[in-house]
Enzyme design. Structure first.
Site, PDB file in Angstrom:
ATOM      1  N   GLN A 177       0.793  -1.141  -0.152  1.00 43.16           N
ATOM      2  CA  GLN A 177      -0.032  -0.004  -0.129  1.00 43.16           C
ATOM      3  C   GLN A 177       0.879   1.066   0.114  1.00 43.16           C
ATOM      4  OE1 GLN A 177      -2.273   1.718   3.384  1.00 43.16           O
ATOM      5  NE2 GLN A 177      -4.179   1.094   2.083  1.00 43.16           N
ATOM      6  N   TYR A 189      -6.472  10.861   4.058  1.00 46.32           N
ATOM      7  CA  TYR A 189      -5.079  11.096   3.466  1.00 46.32           C
ATOM      8  C   TYR A 189      -5.044  11.635   2.273  1.00 46.32           C
ATOM      9  CZ  TYR A 189      -3.217   8.398   7.564  1.00 46.32           C
ATOM     10  OH  TYR A 189      -3.137   7.683   8.599  1.00 46.32           O
TER      11      TYR A 189
END
Ligand code: FMN
Length: 360
Positions: free
Chosen positions: A100, A170
């Protein structure tokens, strides 16, 4: 045999079952972001425990995007050998691993990066948090390229795929969300312009990894904050993902407490993004992974049976019981032992993720 143990496939990547370890920041890296031996051991344990696919904890793609101390780094070429140790540990145990990649944007830690956090707009995360620097057009292009190069490094490091972190407040989510993106240039305003950052990040990543490599996204489809991304907006994003070259979507949502909910103690509390996933399912034919409070076999099986998701992912249960998939495959019928108390995050002076539940 439970449907959970039927083999699956994401863009040619064969998976031995439908269970995924959702990205979980391990906080087990040195100051340069290189995995320490404990982290390599954790990955070997997870792979040995039988989960079909492991998604690494988020790794930062640019030095301005580091979210917290001990976070994994993928922003420089010289990190590739230490990252390869992780993918090799998983492969040695017969597992599969996807890395990720992330940029924390305004959620970056100023204490860790030594610089003012950056964001689409100078809007603090919450009242009292630092006012981020508004990214210029050139800086946005630099970060898109950084995502692309990080994806290429993940491939070089032997991972079986890459997952973009498009959830949990994010940077990608910050661009998509009207709560954090107040821009009026080509990167904000209409929904199409708010999504452009994600579209270009996906294109840059695809460019670097080539056409034959699994590219996934974990997507926040609803923010649960005032003026944030609505589920209708989230479904609109899902509708575009295949065209943007993505191969699978993991459905998540929220920020902080709304993404990692506490006290999942009854089946009714489980699968807390199921209604969102049902809407997403109508908008895409991509393999769909569902995360969020998955604890009992019956709940997971019914979600797969109804066709809403193709894979079930878990984070906290696998911190407490990394061999849960094997136990279930071998006939255990009880739900995960995790009580979702969130004490797995290390406190001051504590090292890395671990189940710290006093009854554990
Ligand atoms: C200690 C910890 C670290 C996490 N780190 C990440 C991360 O790096 N990337 C991410 O997408 N989600 C992260 N999450 C969220 C989980 O992947 C997951 O979405 C959430 O915990 C809900 O799933 P669960 O109920 O199975 O724990 C983290 C969660 C925990 C508890």
């Amino acid at each position: 045999m439970s449907i959970l143990f039927k083999p699956g496939n994401i863009a040619g990547l064969g998976l031995k079952n439908r269970l995924v370890r959702s990205a979980t920041a391990e906080r087990m890296c040195d100051d340069d972001g290189r995995p320490e031996p404990a982290m390599i051991d954790l990955y070997a344990d997870l792979a040995r425990g039988g989960v079909g696919l492991i998604v690494t904890g988020h790794a930062f793609v640019h030095e301005s995007g580091k979210a917290h101390p001990s976070m994994t780094a993928v922003h420089r070429d010289d990190l590739v050998p230490s990252l390869r140790a992780l993918s090799e540990a998983v492969h040695r145990e017969g597992g599969k691993a996807v890395m990720q990649i992330n940029h924390a944007g305004r959620r970056a830690s100023e204490k860790v990066t030594g610089r003012t956090p950056v964001a689409p707009s100078p809007v603090p995360q919450v009242k009292g948090s630092p006012r981020p620097h508004e990214l210029t057009g050139a800086e946005i292009e630099e970060l898109i390229a950084a995502f692309g190069r990080a994806a290429g490094r993940a491939r070089e490091a032997g991972f079986d795929g890459v997952q973009l972190h498009g959830a949990h407040g994010y940077l990608i989510n910050q661009f998509c969300s009207p709560a954090s993106n107040w821009r009026r240039d080509r990167w904000g305003g209409s929904i199409a312009r708010r999504l452009r950052f994600l579209e270009e990040v996906a294109a840059a990543a695809r460019d670097e990894v080539g056409g034959d490599y699994p590219l996934l996204i974990k997507l926040g489809v609803q923010d649960f904050v005032r003026d944030g991304l609505t589920l209708d907006d989230g479904v609109e994003i899902v509708r575009h993902l295949a065209d943007w070259g993505l191969d699978a979507v993991e459905i998540s949502g929220g920020v902080g407490g709304t993404s990692v909910r506490k006290d999942i103690l009854r089946p009714e509390d489980e699968a807390y993004f199921l209604s969102q996933a049902r809407r997403a399912r109508e908008a895409t034919d991509l393999p769909l992974i569902l995360v969020g409070g998955m604890r009992s076999l019956a709940v997971m099986e019914s979600i797969l049976e109804e066709g809403t998701a193709d894979f079930i992912s878990m984070s906290r249960p696998l911190i407490r019981e990394p061999d849960l998939p094997n136990q279930w495959r071998e006939g255990r019928t009880e739900a995960a032992a995790c009580v979702s108390c969130n004490s797995c995050w290390p406190g001051p002076g504590e090292y890395g993720i671990a189940c710290r539940n006093s009854n554990g």
